[in-house]
Design an enzyme around this catalytic site. Structure first.
Site, PDB file in Angstrom:
ATOM      1  CB  ALA A  49      29.464 -24.817  55.648  1.00 33.78           C
ATOM      2  CB  VAL A  88      26.037 -34.213  49.963  1.00 35.50           C
ATOM      3  CG1 VAL A  88      26.195 -32.733  50.256  1.00 35.50           C
ATOM      4  CG2 VAL A  88      26.674 -35.059  51.072  1.00 35.50           C
ATOM      5  CE  LYS A 124      36.117 -38.107  55.263  1.00 39.85           C
ATOM      6  NZ  LYS A 124      35.556 -36.853  54.715  1.00 39.85           N
ATOM      7  CE1 TYR A 154      35.199 -39.833  58.474  1.00 42.45           C
ATOM      8  CE2 TYR A 154      37.466 -40.519  58.902  1.00 42.45           C
ATOM      9  CZ  TYR A 154      36.528 -39.520  58.685  1.00 42.45           C
ATOM     10  OH  TYR A 154      36.944 -38.196  58.649  1.00 42.45           O
TER      11      TYR A 154
HETATM   12  P1  NAD Z   1      31.302 -32.198  62.135  1.00 42.85           P
HETATM   13  O1  NAD Z   1      30.585 -33.465  62.448  1.00 42.85           O
HETATM   14  O2  NAD Z   1      31.588 -31.259  63.248  1.00 42.85           O
HETATM   15  O3  NAD Z   1      30.510 -31.396  60.991  1.00 42.85           O
HETATM   16  C1  NAD Z   1      30.050 -32.066  59.848  1.00 42.85           C
HETATM   17  C2  NAD Z   1      28.955 -31.250  59.208  1.00 42.85           C
HETATM   18  O4  NAD Z   1      28.510 -31.989  58.055  1.00 42.85           O
HETATM   19  C3  NAD Z   1      27.735 -31.069  60.129  1.00 42.85           C
HETATM   20  O5  NAD Z   1      27.307 -29.725  60.086  1.00 42.85           O
HETATM   21  C4  NAD Z   1      26.703 -32.022  59.521  1.00 42.85           C
HETATM   22  O6  NAD Z   1      25.355 -31.575  59.750  1.00 42.85           O
HETATM   23  C5  NAD Z   1      27.083 -31.991  58.054  1.00 42.85           C
HETATM   24  N1  NAD Z   1      26.599 -33.163  57.345  1.00 42.85           N
HETATM   25  C6  NAD Z   1      26.660 -34.469  57.733  1.00 42.85           C
HETATM   26  N2  NAD Z   1      26.084 -35.252  56.824  1.00 42.85           N
HETATM   27  C7  NAD Z   1      25.642 -34.449  55.822  1.00 42.85           C
HETATM   28  C8  NAD Z   1      24.963 -34.675  54.618  1.00 42.85           C
HETATM   29  N3  NAD Z   1      24.587 -35.910  54.248  1.00 42.85           N
HETATM   30  N4  NAD Z   1      24.693 -33.617  53.814  1.00 42.85           N
HETATM   31  C9  NAD Z   1      25.040 -32.360  54.177  1.00 42.85           C
HETATM   32  N5  NAD Z   1      25.669 -32.079  55.340  1.00 42.85           N
HETATM   33  C10 NAD Z   1      25.971 -33.117  56.153  1.00 42.85           C
HETATM   34  O7  NAD Z   1      32.624 -32.633  61.369  1.00 42.85           O
HETATM   35  P2  NAD Z   1      34.042 -31.902  61.190  1.00 42.85           P
HETATM   36  O8  NAD Z   1      34.943 -32.422  62.224  1.00 42.85           O
HETATM   37  O9  NAD Z   1      33.863 -30.439  61.018  1.00 42.85           O
HETATM   38  O10 NAD Z   1      34.503 -32.590  59.812  1.00 42.85           O
HETATM   39  C11 NAD Z   1      34.285 -31.984  58.561  1.00 42.85           C
HETATM   40  C12 NAD Z   1      34.918 -32.857  57.509  1.00 42.85           C
HETATM   41  O11 NAD Z   1      36.300 -33.063  57.823  1.00 42.85           O
HETATM   42  C13 NAD Z   1      34.311 -34.255  57.396  1.00 42.85           C
HETATM   43  O12 NAD Z   1      34.289 -34.679  56.057  1.00 42.85           O
HETATM   44  C14 NAD Z   1      35.271 -35.104  58.192  1.00 42.85           C
HETATM   45  O13 NAD Z   1      35.250 -36.456  57.798  1.00 42.85           O
HETATM   46  C15 NAD Z   1      36.581 -34.437  57.864  1.00 42.85           C
HETATM   47  N6  NAD Z   1      37.634 -34.666  58.847  1.00 42.85           N
HETATM   48  C16 NAD Z   1      37.477 -34.289  60.132  1.00 42.85           C
HETATM   49  C17 NAD Z   1      38.496 -34.534  61.031  1.00 42.85           C
HETATM   50  C18 NAD Z   1      38.381 -34.131  62.486  1.00 42.85           C
HETATM   51  O14 NAD Z   1      39.248 -34.558  63.267  1.00 42.85           O
HETATM   52  N7  NAD Z   1      37.421 -33.338  62.890  1.00 42.85           N
HETATM   53  C19 NAD Z   1      39.667 -35.171  60.603  1.00 42.85           C
HETATM   54  C20 NAD Z   1      39.792 -35.545  59.278  1.00 42.85           C
HETATM   55  C21 NAD Z   1      38.764 -35.284  58.395  1.00 42.85           C
END
Ligand code: NAD
Length: 249
Positions: free
Chosen positions: A15, A63, A160, A156
């Protein structure tokens, strides 16, 4: 809906930015106190600084490490005394060609997206099930349903799919304890994750989405806030698509 979550404690992983930040802010807006967990403590502290009127705490946590997850829960329970809502949002993205994916890269994606989500769920349920209350929302992806045909790497997408299966398995397991477990499956959303794909690629992919654009992180967060609330009290084991019509099932 304001104040729907008053008196509840939420923990949101990943977050420090993007979708996770939007989720933490939506839950706080609706009345929850929030713990913001991330490997990026500076970003987590920035998120905490944006929370109005509610208690918020930034915690460093990776995590993918079991010790880190158990110590995260010790911190949350010591600071807040309870946990009502867990949102597993932390995730990493790769788009490597399948033939170039090494065993190490496969493991690194699975470690965060799949194992991390499981470990966080397991610890939450250890706490929630004896109390007979609580809810978990996992952040999956359209890639977990489609195989990642738009952009995502095979690892990836597979990670998921694990999140989706885990959501259903644990929903069944925890239902007798009145714990609901759901997921959202976002399509491409405007965050730093997708910014890294570049403007041309993003324009091309947006053209494949029936609504013609990427999602806003707040649009994912609104669905999570609904699933976290009692208004979703009869919903469990559900994977909610938030993808502008990219896949419809
Ligand atoms: P982002 O990369 O902008 O943010 C991800 C956050 O997770 C970062 O703050 C990062 O530091 C943190 N993080 C990464 N590895 C970690 C770990 N091992 N422990 C704790 N924190 C960790 O990503 P986002 O686009 O905000 O995506 C958030 C979630 O939504 C992810 O699970 C991603 O797979 C999913 N998602 C994103 C999209 C998209 O298009 N952005 C689409 C589908 C799913």
């Amino acid at each position: 809906m304001q104040d729907d979550l008053t008196g509840r404690v939420a923990l949101v992983t990943g977050a420090a930015r993007g979708i996770g930040r939007a989720i933490a802010l939506a839950l706080a807006r609706d009345g929850a106190d929030v713990a913001v967990a991330d490997t990026d403590l500076g970003g987590a502290q920035e998120t905490v600084g944006l929370v109005k009127r509610r208690r918020a705490l930034a915690v460093t946590a990776d995590v993918s490490y079991e010790d880190c997850v158990t110590s995260l829960y010790s911190t949350i329970l010591a600071e807040f005394g309870r946990l009502d809502i867990l949102v597993n949002n932390a995730g990493i993205f790769k788009m490597t060609d399948p033939l170039q994916v090494t065993a190490a890269e496969w493991d690194s994606v699975m470690a965060v997206n799949a194992r991390g989500t499981f470990l966080m769920c397991r610890e939450a349920l250890r706490h929630m099930m004896p109390s007979g209350r609580g809810t978990i929302i996992n952040v999956a992806s359209t890639a977990g349903k489609s195989g990642g045909s738009v952009m995502a790497g095979v690892h990836y997408a597979a990670s998921k799919a694990v999140v989706i299966c885990l959501t259903k398995s644990l929903a069944t397991y925890a239902a007798p304890s009145h714990i609901r477990v759901n997921a959202v499956a976002p399509g491409p959303t405007v965050t730093e994750m997708t910014a890294a794909w570049g403007e041309d690629t993003n324009a091309r992919i947006a053209g494949q989405i029936p609504l013609g654009r990427y999602g806003d992180p707040r649009e994912i967060a609104e669905v999570v806030a609904f699933l976290a609330s009692d208004r979703a009290g009869f919903i469990t084991g559900e994977i909610v698509d938030v993808n502008g019509g990219l896949i419809m099932d």
